[in-house]
Design a protein around this motif. Structure first.
Motif: not given
Length: 179
Positions: A134-154
């Motif tokens: 959802s956050l990634g889709q929001m960012a894309q609709k806003m033309s914001a930069r999306v950086v892939p989150h590493p596959p590691i827990g927070g």
């Protein structure tokens, strides 16, 4: 002196039975320093950095900034709550002209984070998340930069883009931090 306890079981010798066959991913992970540098150049002119997230997504950066803030070239704020008074205070202080927002969530589905972010939708935005979330889709609709989150827990992301991007935006030498 030897004390004998009756009617008490004797402890068995502890032998670890689960031994990992390989190192955890966070041990082997190497951040994309070229990407971090590019984002720092693109958004580095903003005097304020607002990091929005919960738990491990913001705690590692909070520790870095707290320990090294006297060396920071920017002011950093962390938004990890939906407290209306705190959000209002941030909105009074920060503007889209003087602040870049970093929204970080591995799942990209945390409702309270999305709610907090909604108060800063007009700001320049970098999202560290899964692009299909959802956050990634929001960012894309806003033309914001999306950086892939590493596959590691927070809680294990302290030496990944999750903490290093906001640290770089605050003027810290992230390659030295990593080393």
């Amino acid at each position: 002196m030897n004390i004998e306890f009756y009617n008490c079981p004797q402890p068995e010798r502890f032998e670890p039975k689960i031994v990992p066959k390989e190192k955890p991913l966070f041990v082997e992970y190497r951040p994309d320093f070229a990407l971090i540098e590019m984002i720092a150049r693109e958004y580095g002119h903003y005097p304020n950095v607002l990091v929005i997230g919960h738990g491990g997504s913001v705690s590692a950066f909070a520790v870095i900034f707290g320990a090294l803030k006297e060396y920071a070239t920017k002011q950093a704020y962390i938004l990890d709550t939906v407290d209306a008074d705190y959000i209002h205070a941030l909105r009074q202080k920060l503007t889209p002209e003087n602040t870049v927002v970093i929204a970080c969530s591995k799942s990209g589905q945390t409702v309270t984070q999305l709610e907090a972010l909604s108060s800063f939708m007009s700001f320049p935005l970098v999202c560290i998340t899964d692009g299909t979330s959802s956050l990634g889709q929001m960012a894309q609709k806003m033309s914001a930069r999306v950086v892939p989150h590493p596959p590691i827990g927070g809680r294990f992301t302290g030496l990944t883009e999750v903490a290093l991007i906001p640290a770089a935006l605050c003027g810290f030498d992230v390659a030295a931090l990593y080393a």
